[in-house]
Design a protein around this motif. Structure first.
Motif, PDB file in Angstrom:
ATOM      1  N   GLU A  41       0.860  -1.094  -0.182  1.00 34.92           N
ATOM      2  CA  GLU A  41      -0.081  -0.002   0.060  1.00 34.92           C
ATOM      3  C   GLU A  41       0.864   1.337   0.023  1.00 34.92           C
ATOM      4  O   GLU A  41       0.337   2.345  -0.527  1.00 34.92           O
ATOM      5  N   GLN A  42       2.176   1.207   0.518  1.00 33.59           N
ATOM      6  CA  GLN A  42       3.166   2.440   0.582  1.00 33.59           C
ATOM      7  C   GLN A  42       3.670   2.539  -0.797  1.00 33.59           C
ATOM      8  O   GLN A  42       3.890   3.564  -1.282  1.00 33.59           O
ATOM      9  N   MET A  43       3.969   1.427  -1.496  1.00 37.37           N
ATOM     10  CA  MET A  43       4.787   1.551  -2.584  1.00 37.37           C
ATOM     11  C   MET A  43       4.103   1.553  -3.837  1.00 37.37           C
ATOM     12  O   MET A  43       4.786   2.113  -5.006  1.00 37.37           O
ATOM     13  N   VAL A  44       3.165   1.108  -3.967  1.00 39.41           N
ATOM     14  CA  VAL A  44       2.291   1.137  -5.500  1.00 39.41           C
ATOM     15  C   VAL A  44       1.790   2.613  -5.456  1.00 39.41           C
ATOM     16  O   VAL A  44       0.827   2.540  -4.869  1.00 39.41           O
ATOM     17  N   LEU A  45       2.237   3.192  -6.474  1.00 41.90           N
ATOM     18  CA  LEU A  45       1.979   4.707  -6.647  1.00 41.90           C
ATOM     19  C   LEU A  45       0.853   4.752  -7.938  1.00 41.90           C
ATOM     20  O   LEU A  45       0.354   5.639  -8.137  1.00 41.90           O
ATOM     21  N   LEU A  46       1.204   3.936  -8.679  1.00 40.78           N
ATOM     22  CA  LEU A  46       0.676   4.116 -10.249  1.00 40.78           C
ATOM     23  C   LEU A  46       0.447   2.694 -10.772  1.00 40.78           C
ATOM     24  O   LEU A  46       1.563   1.649 -10.952  1.00 40.78           O
ATOM     25  N   SER A  47      -0.667   1.998 -10.996  1.00 45.68           N
ATOM     26  CA  SER A  47      -1.019   0.891 -11.685  1.00 45.68           C
ATOM     27  C   SER A  47      -1.473   0.831 -13.022  1.00 45.68           C
ATOM     28  O   SER A  47      -2.507   1.617 -13.141  1.00 45.68           O
ATOM     29  N   PRO A  48      -0.946  -0.036 -13.780  1.00 48.94           N
ATOM     30  CA  PRO A  48      -1.448  -0.014 -15.242  1.00 48.94           C
ATOM     31  C   PRO A  48      -3.009  -0.537 -15.311  1.00 48.94           C
ATOM     32  O   PRO A  48      -3.556  -1.167 -14.564  1.00 48.94           O
TER      33      PRO A  48
END
Length: 213
Positions: free
Chosen positions: A16-23
């Motif tokens: 939850e902290q590291m994923v800033l943008l998902s395709p």
């Protein structure tokens, strides 16, 4: 990869902290076993970007141990847009347009040959000197990244680009068919994250608020 990282260091909040943008595209498009994994890191030698590169190498190392799949970490350093425009304005009128996306060694050789031309004006010489200084700095920055790669004994590539940071990162991500882009950002509100296209071709990971690797 992040689940493996969480397990290894005893954390449960990294995703939850590291994923800033998902395709937006479905992950099923890459469901077949990969021959190699490409991790791109936006690197400028700042502490945060160094942390992002270190995390990328750590994940690459753990992935190689767990899967025997080749993992290539690639550092991208971008000389920003305003400096590129300055070079183009002068060289377009005085001489020629320099290459804007090339390996550091190639760019350095090109600079040496240009400096030998006698017809340069003082203005062009001044800009050429600044370009040389920036290429020297870029070589130092990417040398730091290469040194870290040697510590991890991992596969590594370096890219030097000129232009808009977000645009150049996206170009390299597409060119190398990257699986992940790592940035030294801690929030989705960081300006560079806001600049990225929300149809970005791969997941973008930042760095957590605190991590010990």
């Amino acid at each position: 990869m992040l689940v493996r990282l969480q397990s290894a260091i005893g954390r449960d909040d990294l995703i939850e902290q590291m994923v800033l943008l998902s395709p937006k595209t479905s992950c099923t498009e890459k469901a077949q076993p990969a021959k190699s994994i490409n991790l791109i890191v936006g690197y400028n030698s700042s502490p945060n970007s160094h942390t992002a590169l270190d995390i990328a190498f750590w994940i690459a190392h753990q992935t190689r141990l767990a899967t025997n799949v080749q993992v290539i970490v690639q550092a991208v350093y971008v000389v920003e847009e305003n400096q590129k425009n300055q070079y183009l304005d002068v060289f377009h009128s005085e001489m020629h347009e320099p290459s804007l996306a090339c390996p550091v060694n190639y760019a350095s050789k090109s600079t040496t040959s240009v400096l030998s031309e006698p017809q340069l004006t003082s203005n062009a010489l001044s800009v050429e000197t600044k370009l040389t200084d920036n290429l020297t700095q870029a070589d130092r920055i990417l040398w730091q990244a290469r040194s870290l790669a040697e510590e991890w004994q991992g596969s590594f590539k370096a890219h030097l680009r000129f232009g808009c940071v977000a645009e150049e990162l996206q170009k390299v991500v597409k060119l190398e068919a990257a699986d992940i882009l790592f940035l030294g950002c801690k929030s989705i509100n960081h300006p560079i994250i806001q600049t990225l296209d929300f149809n970005f071709p791969c997941v973008v990971l930042g760095i957590p608020n605190s991590i010990n690797i």
